[in-house]
Write a protein that holds these residues in place. Structure first.
Motif, PDB file in Angstrom:
ATOM      1  N   ASN A  90     -28.692  15.701 -13.592  1.00  0.00           N
ATOM      2  CA  ASN A  90     -29.348  16.964 -13.953  1.00  0.00           C
ATOM      3  C   ASN A  90     -28.566  17.854 -14.919  1.00  0.00           C
ATOM      4  O   ASN A  90     -29.174  18.675 -15.613  1.00  0.00           O
ATOM      5  CB  ASN A  90     -29.646  17.766 -12.672  1.00  0.00           C
ATOM      6  CG  ASN A  90     -30.540  16.999 -11.721  1.00  0.00           C
ATOM      7  OD1 ASN A  90     -31.570  16.478 -12.113  1.00  0.00           O
ATOM      8  ND2 ASN A  90     -30.131  16.905 -10.457  1.00  0.00           N
ATOM      9  N   TYR A  91     -27.236  17.731 -14.986  1.00  0.00           N
ATOM     10  CA  TYR A  91     -26.461  18.664 -15.809  1.00  0.00           C
ATOM     11  C   TYR A  91     -25.911  17.947 -17.046  1.00  0.00           C
ATOM     12  O   TYR A  91     -25.035  17.094 -16.938  1.00  0.00           O
ATOM     13  CB  TYR A  91     -25.311  19.259 -15.002  1.00  0.00           C
ATOM     14  CG  TYR A  91     -24.435  20.186 -15.820  1.00  0.00           C
ATOM     15  CD1 TYR A  91     -24.915  21.418 -16.277  1.00  0.00           C
ATOM     16  CD2 TYR A  91     -23.139  19.818 -16.155  1.00  0.00           C
ATOM     17  CE1 TYR A  91     -24.114  22.253 -17.038  1.00  0.00           C
ATOM     18  CE2 TYR A  91     -22.319  20.648 -16.899  1.00  0.00           C
ATOM     19  CZ  TYR A  91     -22.824  21.867 -17.336  1.00  0.00           C
ATOM     20  OH  TYR A  91     -22.028  22.701 -18.105  1.00  0.00           O
ATOM     21  N   THR A  98     -19.274  22.573 -13.001  1.00  0.00           N
ATOM     22  CA  THR A  98     -20.717  22.427 -12.762  1.00  0.00           C
ATOM     23  C   THR A  98     -21.110  20.955 -12.694  1.00  0.00           C
ATOM     24  O   THR A  98     -21.897  20.539 -11.841  1.00  0.00           O
ATOM     25  CB  THR A  98     -21.521  23.128 -13.874  1.00  0.00           C
ATOM     26  OG1 THR A  98     -21.122  24.494 -13.947  1.00  0.00           O
ATOM     27  CG2 THR A  98     -23.013  23.039 -13.612  1.00  0.00           C
ATOM     28  N   GLY A  99     -20.536  20.144 -13.589  1.00  0.00           N
ATOM     29  CA  GLY A  99     -20.871  18.721 -13.615  1.00  0.00           C
ATOM     30  C   GLY A  99     -20.484  18.001 -12.342  1.00  0.00           C
ATOM     31  O   GLY A  99     -21.153  17.056 -11.922  1.00  0.00           O
ATOM     32  N   ASP A 102     -23.089  18.004  -9.555  1.00  0.00           N
ATOM     33  CA  ASP A 102     -24.395  17.456  -9.928  1.00  0.00           C
ATOM     34  C   ASP A 102     -24.753  16.229  -9.084  1.00  0.00           C
ATOM     35  O   ASP A 102     -24.613  15.079  -9.511  1.00  0.00           O
ATOM     36  CB  ASP A 102     -24.394  17.095 -11.411  1.00  0.00           C
ATOM     37  CG  ASP A 102     -25.768  16.645 -11.908  1.00  0.00           C
ATOM     38  OD1 ASP A 102     -26.736  16.782 -11.139  1.00  0.00           O
ATOM     39  OD2 ASP A 102     -25.849  16.165 -13.051  1.00  0.00           O
ATOM     40  N   THR A 103     -25.173  16.465  -7.885  1.00  0.00           N
ATOM     41  CA  THR A 103     -25.724  15.415  -7.024  1.00  0.00           C
ATOM     42  C   THR A 103     -26.907  16.001  -6.263  1.00  0.00           C
ATOM     43  O   THR A 103     -26.839  17.157  -5.809  1.00  0.00           O
ATOM     44  CB  THR A 103     -24.663  14.859  -6.050  1.00  0.00           C
ATOM     45  OG1 THR A 103     -25.287  13.898  -5.173  1.00  0.00           O
ATOM     46  CG2 THR A 103     -24.010  15.955  -5.222  1.00  0.00           C
TER      47      THR A 103
END
Length: 421
Positions: A90-91, A98-99, A102-103
């Motif tokens: 998503n990222y 932030t990455g 991403d789950t």
């Protein structure tokens, strides 16, 4: 009773994550199947940017994964509750913090709606980072609750990019919780570093690692792991083997675990009634660096020390687990209530530790013992290494004798005719 060598039909599961054996009272039985609730599986798919690479049968890794998931969803057993989690889906940005969060749960673990799950998978596109550690923690939460079997199947094409949260340490923490969760890993066109990382994750929970380079391999392996989740779970029972036959613990049919030191021999005892057949197999795993070239030997021996039958196998370093087995049928007696024969099983291996590697505790071994109905007729029981071959030997002897008589008569007749002429 004779000496015969037969390999067991199947190898046992990987043993790299077995804990040290604990003493068991003599005569202890193996654990009963567990898992009253529905088995649960969470498929964790890497959707990071590297999944765009087109090196799996001429298509992208993402396309191969989507096709494999579609086939797996069609074949998932009805009793399995299945979910799908993504990482890096998503990222698309460059912010690491932030990455690494991403789950997301793409499809919740529960009764499977195949159409809805396929539609969710179809929307995926390679996007961002590879937060394997955070994804495993979340996946463990997806499977929380219930006492059925729990399995995470992680599919990734790259190493974790969110260190210092080491995914191998995350897997060890999950295993330490004692919730019975297994993590299996699959590497898509893996590098050596990725293979090491995924192997470590799998071994921490007693799972398996598989390298995948073709789409059909991915489909078949994931299908196999999902089907395995639906199988009854049998918990191996710790058993401490003795250093000699006389003091060996008595085992009933079941699955047992132990540890065997380098240069050591472990003994166990099985009572075999008349008319029954003993089937035993053993697997020894190298859970540390060992020298190439090794073997494992399983022997069935009488209380007086006479070897009955053996099974042996050798390895060259291409696999971390080596297995062998044996079968021994005991003829039924004419006397009712005849006592059982005490058969000792001796396990030994020729692994040697690499330089600088600790030799304690011993290597994990898994022993399977089964006692089944023996051959229906006494002629089925092996005798002097021939078993039913006695019939063939007798026929061959008789045929040779008759052929000799006929050939001798023909020879004499030909000589007589030659002299007459």
């Amino acid at each position: 009773m004779i000496t015969r060598t037969r390999l067991a039909a199947g190898a046992c599961a990987l043993l790299a994550a077995l804990t040290a054996g604990i003493a068991l009272p003599a005569g202890a039985a193996a654990g009963e199947p567990t898992g009253r609730d529905a088995p649960k599986v969470d498929l964790v798919l890497d959707v990071s940017g590297s999944m765009r690479a087109r090196d799996i049968d001429g298509q992208s890794r993402m396309a191969a994964a989507k096709q494999a998931f579609s086939d797996v969803l069609d074949a998932t057993p009805e009793e399995v509750e299945l979910g799908i989690r993504t990482l890096g889906a998503n990222y698309p940005g460059d912010d690491r913090r932030t990455g690494c969060k991403d789950t997301a749960q793409l499809y919740p673990v529960g009764p499977l709606d195949r159409t809805e799950a396929k539609a969710a998978v179809a929307t995926l596109a390679p996007t961002g980072w590879t937060p394997i550690g955070p994804a495993l923690l979340k996946a463990a939460g997806d499977l929380d609750g219930g006492d059925g079997s729990k399995r995470i199947v992680l599919i990734s094409d790259g190493e974790d990019t969110c260190a210092p949260l080491d995914p191998c340490e995350v897997a060890r923490e999950i295993a330490a919780k004692g919730i019975g969760l297994t993590i299996d890993t699959l590497g898509l066109v893996p590098t050596a570093k990725l293979s090491r990382q995924l192997s470590c994750i799998a071994e921490a929970t007693g799972g398996t690692y598989t390298s995948v380079r073709h789409q059909d391999e991915l489909t078949d392996r994931v299908n196999e792991l999902v089907d395995r989740a639906a199988d009854p779970v049998v918990t191996p029972v710790p058993a401490e083997g003795a250093d000699r036959c006389a003091g060996a613990p008595a085992l009933k049919p079941g699955l047992y675990t132990d540890r065997e030191g380098f240069g050591q021999q472990r003994w166990y005892r099985v009572d075999l009634p008349p008319g029954k057949e003993l089937r035993a197999s053993v697997s020894v795993a190298a859970d540390r660096a060992v020298n190439p070239g090794y073997g494992v030997l399983l022997r069935a021996v009488t209380l007086k020390g006479r070897e009955i039958v053996r099974g042996e196998a050798a390895g060259t370093g291409r696999t971390d687990v080596i297995s062998t087995g044996l079968r021994y049928p005991k003829a039924g007696g004419d006397e009712e209530g005849a006592p059982a024969e005490a058969v000792c099983l001796a396990v030994s291996h020729s692994f040697s530790a690499a330089s600088g590697v600790k030799t304690t505790p011993g290597l994990p071994l898994e022993l399977t013992v089964d006692v089944v109905d023996g051959p229906g007729e006494a002629s089925d029981v092996a005798a002097f290494g021939l078993g039913r071959g006695w019939w063939l030997l007798g026929v061959l002897i008789l045929t040779g004798f008759l052929a000799g008589l006929v050939w001798g008569w023909l020879s004499r007749w030909r000589v007589a005719v030659w002299r007459t002429n």
